[in-house]
Design a protein around this motif. Structure first.
Motif, PDB file in Angstrom:
ATOM      1  N   CYS A   1      57.651  -4.004  86.621  1.00  0.00           N
ATOM      2  CA  CYS A   1      58.694  -3.291  85.871  1.00  0.00           C
ATOM      3  C   CYS A   1      59.251  -4.152  84.728  1.00  0.00           C
ATOM      4  O   CYS A   1      59.831  -3.606  83.773  1.00  0.00           O
ATOM      5  CB  CYS A   1      59.833  -2.875  86.796  1.00  0.00           C
ATOM      6  N   GLU A   2      59.114  -5.477  84.837  1.00  0.00           N
ATOM      7  CA  GLU A   2      59.597  -6.380  83.794  1.00  0.00           C
ATOM      8  C   GLU A   2      58.477  -6.851  82.881  1.00  0.00           C
ATOM      9  O   GLU A   2      58.729  -7.231  81.728  1.00  0.00           O
ATOM     10  CB  GLU A   2      60.288  -7.606  84.411  1.00  0.00           C
ATOM     11  N   SER A   3      57.250  -6.861  83.389  1.00  0.00           N
ATOM     12  CA  SER A   3      56.126  -7.388  82.617  1.00  0.00           C
ATOM     13  C   SER A   3      55.184  -6.251  82.227  1.00  0.00           C
ATOM     14  O   SER A   3      54.589  -5.587  83.091  1.00  0.00           O
ATOM     15  CB  SER A   3      55.375  -8.443  83.451  1.00  0.00           C
ATOM     16  N   ALA A   4      55.062  -6.064  80.926  1.00  0.00           N
ATOM     17  CA  ALA A   4      54.137  -5.035  80.431  1.00  0.00           C
ATOM     18  C   ALA A   4      52.702  -5.388  80.785  1.00  0.00           C
ATOM     19  O   ALA A   4      51.875  -4.499  81.052  1.00  0.00           O
ATOM     20  CB  ALA A   4      54.301  -4.885  78.918  1.00  0.00           C
ATOM     21  N   ARG A   5      52.401  -6.698  80.822  1.00  0.00           N
ATOM     22  CA  ARG A   5      51.039  -7.129  81.151  1.00  0.00           C
ATOM     23  C   ARG A   5      50.708  -6.782  82.604  1.00  0.00           C
ATOM     24  O   ARG A   5      49.641  -6.249  82.890  1.00  0.00           O
ATOM     25  CB  ARG A   5      50.906  -8.632  80.912  1.00  0.00           C
ATOM     26  N   ASP A   6      51.651  -7.090  83.511  1.00  0.00           N
ATOM     27  CA  ASP A   6      51.421  -6.755  84.916  1.00  0.00           C
ATOM     28  C   ASP A   6      51.317  -5.239  85.099  1.00  0.00           C
ATOM     29  O   ASP A   6      50.486  -4.753  85.881  1.00  0.00           O
ATOM     30  CB  ASP A   6      52.558  -7.301  85.788  1.00  0.00           C
ATOM     31  N   ASN A   7      52.149  -4.502  84.379  1.00  0.00           N
ATOM     32  CA  ASN A   7      52.116  -3.042  84.476  1.00  0.00           C
ATOM     33  C   ASN A   7      50.767  -2.502  84.003  1.00  0.00           C
ATOM     34  O   ASN A   7      50.196  -1.589  84.611  1.00  0.00           O
ATOM     35  CB  ASN A   7      53.254  -2.442  83.653  1.00  0.00           C
ATOM     36  N   ALA A   8      50.242  -3.110  82.952  1.00  0.00           N
ATOM     37  CA  ALA A   8      48.944  -2.673  82.418  1.00  0.00           C
ATOM     38  C   ALA A   8      47.820  -2.997  83.410  1.00  0.00           C
ATOM     39  O   ALA A   8      46.881  -2.202  83.589  1.00  0.00           O
ATOM     40  CB  ALA A   8      48.683  -3.349  81.075  1.00  0.00           C
ATOM     41  N   ILE A   9      47.909  -4.160  84.050  1.00  0.00           N
ATOM     42  CA  ILE A   9      46.883  -4.544  85.032  1.00  0.00           C
ATOM     43  C   ILE A   9      46.895  -3.566  86.211  1.00  0.00           C
ATOM     44  O   ILE A   9      45.844  -3.104  86.673  1.00  0.00           O
ATOM     45  CB  ILE A   9      47.130  -5.989  85.513  1.00  0.00           C
ATOM     46  N   VAL A  10      48.100  -3.241  86.687  1.00  0.00           N
ATOM     47  CA  VAL A  10      48.211  -2.305  87.808  1.00  0.00           C
ATOM     48  C   VAL A  10      47.634  -0.942  87.421  1.00  0.00           C
ATOM     49  O   VAL A  10      46.886  -0.311  88.182  1.00  0.00           O
ATOM     50  CB  VAL A  10      49.673  -2.181  88.263  1.00  0.00           C
ATOM     51  N   LYS A  11      47.991  -0.462  86.243  1.00  0.00           N
ATOM     52  CA  LYS A  11      47.502   0.837  85.768  1.00  0.00           C
ATOM     53  C   LYS A  11      45.972   0.825  85.681  1.00  0.00           C
ATOM     54  O   LYS A  11      45.312   1.791  86.090  1.00  0.00           O
ATOM     55  CB  LYS A  11      48.115   1.147  84.408  1.00  0.00           C
ATOM     56  N   THR A  12      45.418  -0.285  85.165  1.00  0.00           N
ATOM     57  CA  THR A  12      43.956  -0.383  85.018  1.00  0.00           C
ATOM     58  C   THR A  12      43.264  -0.362  86.371  1.00  0.00           C
ATOM     59  O   THR A  12      42.228   0.296  86.557  1.00  0.00           O
ATOM     60  CB  THR A  12      43.604  -1.672  84.262  1.00  0.00           C
ATOM     61  N   ILE A  13      43.816  -1.076  87.322  1.00  0.00           N
ATOM     62  CA  ILE A  13      43.202  -1.126  88.657  1.00  0.00           C
ATOM     63  C   ILE A  13      43.240   0.254  89.308  1.00  0.00           C
ATOM     64  O   ILE A  13      42.263   0.687  89.940  1.00  0.00           O
ATOM     65  CB  ILE A  13      43.914  -2.177  89.539  1.00  0.00           C
TER      66      ILE A  13
END
Length: 631
Positions: free
Chosen positions: A554-566
């Protein structure tokens, strides 16, 4: 030399004894030959006596007749005697010897032979022979002086025996020397072999603990005298027991031989590499310090990096090296060994390959040693508990399954983190036993929940090393049969690193498990060496996104993008996607927007005991039925 002396004396003794026996037999042959002649003569004379001599009679007349017979039929020096019951009655012939002595000598001679022989009287030797007369109480005895010819023959015989004895003795001495030299050489070789066996490991051929102790003592004394330093390594192979149990002891033995060769190739000529037992080795570096220790340790680890192929099976065996330096890390051998051991366990923990002794880690390592001992005991006594954390459908919040998690409550140290004891079990080769124990307890709990109308599938974690065991499918099948549970109710969770360890071997095992009905989940997805290739080849049912990406999505756009990709990748591959580590409502809602399938985390429940889980499942079922919001 002691052996040679014994052999020489033995052969000399045998030679002297043989000479004495042969001389006695030869001398006896001479006397018996002459005695036989006298016996034959007495037999003839006996007939004359029987025809012309009447007994008893006048003693004077009898001796005259006896003297006539002696002169007529014998030599002038001969003596003819008639005796009764070995007592002399009549004697003919001249002699200076008393009749009593003659009788005594004859009686003594009868003890050796009752026919003929050789006696000595008044300094002269006489051949004697006896023949019974017709009256059995009387005997005719004749004494004949030993002639010069016989004496010369006996003398020549003695000289010949002496000379031949010296020759035989000379030959015997040389034979004994040659024989003893050969035997000594063979014994020396055999002693060298026995000493080598006593001081070397019979599997790898490396020096053993005893030889290391001897060389360590020598290096220690030299270092004390010359004020030098030296280095001691203790080396332990990571996860060797697991490999040994999984692939078999012959495989493990071959692996140890290869490792022993690699270690020996990594040291200098004056260094010592020893096998202490099992998968433990030691290296002694004389006249060396910190720089030399680090160089040698890196060289060893570089050698160990190369894969090992044995009978078509490729594996690798990493090592952890503990380094202690004299006198900096210990002023005597015992302390130095202990500190090298402490450093070795620190190297295992840090996974750095090698570690130099640091006193700050000493207390921690003592604790670790205690834990290792107690963990083995806990597994053997089935004291490891299993707690269960529910996995819920992201949309309807219904329980999909529960994950079985190993928990260990130490009697003195309290709760031990799985992050601490699971790697320890892997290093000790106990992970297989621990995995099967967790599975059995999970299946027992499943049957318990089923009896209480709270049935839920179970997922458990599978170690890397379990995937190297070709007998794993049969082991699992026997456990399912034992508890009367279908394999389809169990999902196995494995990490990407476990798959990449030996993808070909793991793939074969996983395919067999899939055919049995087991489901497969990739745990901690995204943290390992991700490869779409294995996702394409393996029968994967579920992808579990590692919680490290979930915490900050929720704070990191990079982590959010990784989760979405997975999530999108999993759905495109037909896999169910699980989000681990969900702890608040905000993250849950975000995951729902990304269309995640399953939620796991403290937001819904922490891991629970089997009995507590039943209560939780019943309450969750009631909440779903009443459509109340989740707090």
């Amino acid at each position: 030399m002691r052996l040679r002396t014994q052999i020489l004396l033995s052969i000399l003794g045998i030679t002297v004894l043989a000479q004495a026996v042969f001389g006695f037999l030869a001398y006896r042959q001479i006397t018996e030959s002459r005695g036989d002649q006298l016996s034959i003569f007495l037999q003839y004379l006996n007939r004359e006596v029987a025809g012309r001599f009447t007994i008893p009679g006048n003693k004077y007349v009898a001796e005259i007749y006896l003297e006539e017979l002696r002169k007529k039929f014998s030599t002038p020096q001969s003596i003819l005697i008639i005796q009764k019951n070995k007592r002399i009655l009549y004697i003919a012939g001249e002699t200076d010897t008393d009749i009593g002595i003659i009788s005594q000598r004859l009686n003594e001679a009868y003890a050796d032979s009752d026919k003929h022989g050789l006696i000595e009287m008044s300094g002269l030797e006489y051949y004697w022979a006896v023949s019974p007369l017709p009256d059995e109480n009387y005997q005719l005895v004749m004494l004949e002086p030993a002639g010069t010819e016989e004496m010369e023959i006996a003398s020549a015989l003695r000289i010949r025996l002496l000379s031949s004895g010296l020759i035989i003795l000379w030959i015997a001495v040389w034979v004994s020397l040659l024989l003893s030299s050969k035997i000594s050489r063979q014994l020396d070789e055999k002693n060298d072999q026995l000493e080598y066996i006593a001081l070397h490991d019979n599997l790898t051929g490396l020096p053993n603990r005893k030889l290391l102790a001897d060389r360590l003592e020598q290096v220690y004394l030299q270092a004390q005298k010359n004020e030098q330093s030296f280095v001691l390594f203790l080396i332990d192979l990571d996860r060797f027991k697991e490999i040994n149990d999984t692939l078999g002891h012959p495989f493990g033995d071959e692996l140890l031989k290869i490792i022993g060769t690699r270690l020996a190739d990594s040291i200098r000529d004056n260094d010592t590499i020893a096998r202490l037992g099992g998968d433990e080795f030691a290296v002694l570096l004389p006249e060396s310090g910190l720089g030399g220790a680090q160089t040698c340790a890196k060289r060893i680890l570089s050698k160990m990096d190369a894969p090992v192929c044995i009978n078509g099976v490729t594996t690798e065996s990493k090592a952890s090296i503990g380094i202690a330096i004299y006198p900096e890390h210990g002023e005597n051998i015992e302390i130095l060994m202990q500190h090298a051991d402490v450093a070795m366990y620190q190297a295992k923990k840090s996974q750095t390959g090698y570690a130099i002794y640091d006193a700050r880690h000493n207390t921690h390592t003592v604790r670790r040693l205690q834990l290792m001992h107690d963990l083995r005991d806990a597994i053997e006594k089935k004291q490891i508990e299993v707690f269960y954390q529910p996995l819920l459908d992201a949309t309807h919040e219904q329980v999909i399954c529960v994950e079985g998690l190993a928990r260990w409550h130490h009697g003195e140290l309290g709760a031990i983190s799985p992050d601490e004891f699971i790697p320890m079990a892997e290093q000790m080769g106990l992970i297989g036993a621990l995995t099967f124990q967790v599975l059995e307890k999970a299946l027992q709990a499943y049957n318990y929940w089923k009896a209480h109308d709270c049935c839920s599938p179970v997922s458990i974690n599978l170690s890397t090393y379990c995937l190297q065991d070709m007998s794993l499918p049969e082991e699992l099948k026997s456990i399912f049969t034992k508890y009367h549970v279908e394999a389809s109710v169990v999902e196995l969770e494995i990490t990407e690193s476990a798959l990449m360890h030996d993808l070909s071997r793991a793939g074969k095992i996983l395919e067999q498990l899939h055919q049995m009905g087991l489901k497969l989940a990739i745990d901690d997805f995204g943290t390992g060496f991700s490869s779409l290739n294995y996702l394409k080849k393996l029968p994967v049912d579920t992808l579990k996104i590692d919680k490290s990406f979930i915490f900050d999505m929720c704070e990191s756009a990079r982590d959010n993008a990784i989760v979405k990709t997975i999530i999108e990748l999993g759905h495109n591959l037909g896999c169910r996607v699980v989000a681990e580590g969900v702890e608040n409502r905000r993250v849950l809602e975000n995951l729902r927007l990304l269309n995640v399938d399953v939620i796991q985390g403290f937001y819904y429940s922490k891991p629970l005991s089997s009995s507590d889980l039943i209560e939780w499942l019943q309450n969750n079922k009631k909440r779903n039925c009443s459509a109340d919001p989740v707090n």
